[in-house]
Design a protein around this motif. Structure first.
Motif, mmCIF file in Angstrom:
data_model
loop_
_atom_site.group_PDB
_atom_site.id
_atom_site.type_symbol
_atom_site.label_atom_id
_atom_site.label_comp_id
_atom_site.label_asym_id
_atom_site.label_seq_id
_atom_site.Cartn_x
_atom_site.Cartn_y
_atom_site.Cartn_z
ATOM 1 N N ALA A 79 0.843 -1.209 0.000
ATOM 2 C CA ALA A 79 0.000 0.000 0.000
ATOM 3 C C ALA A 79 0.877 1.258 0.000
ATOM 4 O O ALA A 79 0.559 2.249 -0.680
ATOM 5 C CB ALA A 79 -0.929 -0.019 1.210
ATOM 6 N N GLN A 80 1.980 1.219 0.745
ATOM 7 C CA GLN A 80 2.897 2.376 0.750
ATOM 8 C C GLN A 80 3.519 2.565 -0.635
ATOM 9 O O GLN A 80 3.594 3.674 -1.161
ATOM 10 C CB GLN A 80 4.043 2.151 1.748
ATOM 11 N N GLY A 85 3.510 5.652 -7.436
ATOM 12 C CA GLY A 85 3.120 5.839 -8.842
ATOM 13 C C GLY A 85 3.853 4.917 -9.804
ATOM 14 O O GLY A 85 3.857 5.135 -11.014
ATOM 15 N N ALA A 86 4.478 3.859 -9.242
ATOM 16 C CA ALA A 86 5.187 2.904 -10.105
ATOM 17 C C ALA A 86 4.180 2.062 -10.891
ATOM 18 O O ALA A 86 3.014 1.935 -10.499
ATOM 19 C CB ALA A 86 6.075 2.000 -9.257
ATOM 20 N N THR A 87 4.669 1.481 -11.972
ATOM 21 C CA THR A 87 3.835 0.612 -12.814
ATOM 22 C C THR A 87 3.867 -0.830 -12.315
ATOM 23 O O THR A 87 2.840 -1.503 -12.274
ATOM 24 C CB THR A 87 4.339 0.667 -14.267
ATOM 25 N N PHE A 88 5.075 -1.325 -11.968
ATOM 26 C CA PHE A 88 5.235 -2.722 -11.533
ATOM 27 C C PHE A 88 5.918 -2.786 -10.170
ATOM 28 O O PHE A 88 6.811 -1.960 -9.873
ATOM 29 C CB PHE A 88 6.137 -3.501 -12.500
ATOM 30 N N LEU A 89 5.549 -3.809 -9.404
ATOM 31 C CA LEU A 89 6.251 -4.176 -8.160
ATOM 32 C C LEU A 89 6.431 -5.685 -8.157
ATOM 33 O O LEU A 89 5.487 -6.416 -8.466
ATOM 34 C CB LEU A 89 5.408 -3.766 -6.939
ATOM 35 N N THR A 90 7.638 -6.150 -7.792
ATOM 36 C CA THR A 90 7.843 -7.599 -7.664
ATOM 37 C C THR A 90 7.627 -8.062 -6.230
ATOM 38 O O THR A 90 8.006 -7.390 -5.268
ATOM 39 C CB THR A 90 9.277 -8.022 -8.066
ATOM 40 N N ALA A 103 -4.075 -7.372 -2.305
ATOM 41 C CA ALA A 103 -4.929 -6.595 -1.396
ATOM 42 C C ALA A 103 -4.326 -5.211 -1.154
ATOM 43 O O ALA A 103 -5.032 -4.201 -1.136
ATOM 44 C CB ALA A 103 -5.095 -7.346 -0.073
ATOM 45 N N GLY A 104 -3.008 -5.157 -1.005
ATOM 46 C CA GLY A 104 -2.343 -3.896 -0.682
ATOM 47 C C GLY A 104 -2.382 -2.863 -1.796
ATOM 48 O O GLY A 104 -2.363 -1.661 -1.542
ATOM 49 N N LYS A 105 -2.440 -3.323 -3.022
ATOM 50 C CA LYS A 105 -2.437 -2.363 -4.149
ATOM 51 C C LYS A 105 -3.846 -1.881 -4.517
ATOM 52 O O LYS A 105 -4.011 -1.053 -5.432
ATOM 53 C CB LYS A 105 -1.785 -2.988 -5.382
ATOM 54 N N ALA A 106 -4.858 -2.348 -3.799
ATOM 55 C CA ALA A 106 -6.255 -2.033 -4.156
ATOM 56 C C ALA A 106 -6.457 -0.538 -4.362
ATOM 57 O O ALA A 106 -5.978 0.276 -3.573
ATOM 58 C CB ALA A 106 -7.183 -2.532 -3.064
ATOM 59 N N GLY A 107 -7.116 -0.187 -5.445
ATOM 60 C CA GLY A 107 -7.426 1.212 -5.719
ATOM 61 C C GLY A 107 -6.310 1.956 -6.423
ATOM 62 O O GLY A 107 -6.447 3.134 -6.746
ATOM 63 N N SER A 108 -5.186 1.299 -6.680
ATOM 64 C CA SER A 108 -4.081 1.965 -7.389
ATOM 65 C C SER A 108 -3.897 1.295 -8.753
ATOM 66 O O SER A 108 -4.508 0.270 -9.052
ATOM 67 C CB SER A 108 -2.784 1.835 -6.594
ATOM 68 N N SER A 109 -3.011 1.884 -9.562
ATOM 69 C CA SER A 109 -2.748 1.284 -10.878
ATOM 70 C C SER A 109 -1.504 0.386 -10.856
ATOM 71 O O SER A 109 -1.067 -0.106 -11.896
ATOM 72 C CB SER A 109 -2.574 2.393 -11.919
ATOM 73 N N LEU A 110 -0.944 0.181 -9.672
ATOM 74 C CA LEU A 110 0.250 -0.676 -9.547
ATOM 75 C C LEU A 110 -0.069 -2.111 -9.975
ATOM 76 O O LEU A 110 -1.114 -2.643 -9.630
ATOM 77 C CB LEU A 110 0.704 -0.672 -8.072
ATOM 78 N N LYS A 111 0.868 -2.707 -10.719
ATOM 79 C CA LYS A 111 0.698 -4.104 -11.118
ATOM 80 C C LYS A 111 1.695 -4.971 -10.341
ATOM 81 O O LYS A 111 2.857 -4.596 -10.195
ATOM 82 C CB LYS A 111 0.911 -4.264 -12.622
ATOM 83 N N ILE A 112 1.209 -6.114 -9.884
ATOM 84 C CA ILE A 112 2.037 -7.012 -9.078
ATOM 85 C C ILE A 112 2.582 -8.141 -9.957
ATOM 86 O O ILE A 112 1.823 -8.833 -10.644
ATOM 87 C CB ILE A 112 1.198 -7.631 -7.923
ATOM 88 N N LEU A 113 3.919 -8.295 -9.909
ATOM 89 C CA LEU A 113 4.574 -9.371 -10.657
ATOM 90 C C LEU A 113 5.152 -10.386 -9.674
ATOM 91 O O LEU A 113 5.900 -10.003 -8.758
ATOM 92 C CB LEU A 113 5.719 -8.818 -11.515
#
Ligand SMILES: O=C(O)c1cc(=O)[nH]c(=O)n1[C@@H]1O[C@H](COP(=O)(O)O)[C@@H](O)[C@H]1O
Length: 235
Positions: A79-80, A85-90, A103-113
């Motif tokens: 969530a932090q 404003g990043a696109t991807f997080l591993t 769950a933590g990225k809910a409501g953002s445009s972050l994509k989880i890899l």
């Protein structure tokens, strides 16, 4: 991914010790690179602020922080990170970790890899680490678990991409490090593939570090990879 140009599919890994060196590299690369990966070396060297600055300058940013912890910690950390404003997080591709990051990225445009099996590993390395399954089986299992957790994509070698694309379908993003233009040094990578082969196999994005950042002319090295991606993606 569908609307990305060849240039947008190249992600350059800013594996340098501090923000000053990263900034110098970004200036040198100019408009030849639109997407940067910031990993542990630069972030632990005080370079996390650079992520939001690059986003502000119109670049896309991949935060390669490979999270893995108890679900609450992963969810709150994600969530932090989503605020940057990043696109991807591993994150490591374990079911609990993936679900917590989603769950933590809910409501953002972050994509989880989800990171499947590091490209520096082969079957012998997995066996030495105590795994009973080899690279392909482990990548397959983690890919399906990533998809089932509702995450956005996986990190894998392009050597497994064709098979994985058939297994997981078109929607999961396949992001491939271990890319080496023909004739370049493998360094510590074991499952390496050229940019053209990776794109033809079905990779969405290529992560490239040293073949660009350690080149005498990084801009020319990046342009050559973009040309190879374009040629390989031509119908
Ligand atoms: O998660 C990653 O980005 C990653 C996963 C993996 O399996 N292999 C891998 O090389 N990477 C990263 O991709 C980059 C590859 O860098 P080069 O080997 O210099 O091209 C490094 O920043 C690695 O941390």
């Amino acid at each position: 991914m569908a609307s990305d140009t060849a240039r947008d599919r190249l992600i350059v890994a800013l594996d340098v010790p501090d923000a000053g060196q990263a900034r110098a590299l970004v200036e040198r690369l100019g408009d030849s690179v639109s997407f940067y990966k910031l990993g542990m070396e630069i972030v632990y060297g005080g370079g996390l602020d650079l992520a939001s600055r690059l986003v502000g300058e119109g670049k896309r940013v991949f935060l390669d922080l490979k999270l893995h912890d108890i679900p609450t910690t992963v969810e709150r950390a994600t969530a932090q990170i989503a605020r940057i404003g990043a696109t991807f997080l591993t994150v490591h591709a374990y079911p609990q970790t993936l679900a917590a990051a989603v769950a933590g990225k809910a409501g953002s445009s972050l994509k989880i890899l989800g990171v499947t099996v590091m490209t520096s590993y082969d079957n012998a390395d997995l066996a030495a680490a105590g795994y009973r399954s080899g690279v392909r089986e482990t990548v397959e299992r983690r890919a399906l678990q990533t998809r089932d957790a509702g995450a956005d994509g996986i990190i894998l070698s392009a050597a497994e991409v064709a098979e994985l694309r058939a297994l997981v379908g078109a929607d999961l993003l396949l992001v491939t490090p271990g890319i080496r233009p023909a004739g370049s040094d493998a360094n510590d990578q074991k499952r390496i593939v050229t940019p053209g082969e990776a794109i033809r196999a079905g990779a969405d994005y290529l992560v490239v570090g040293r073949p660009v950042t350690a080149a005498g002319d990084p801009r020319r090295a990046a342009e050559a990879i973009v040309e190879e991606i374009a040629a390989a993606s031509a119908p």
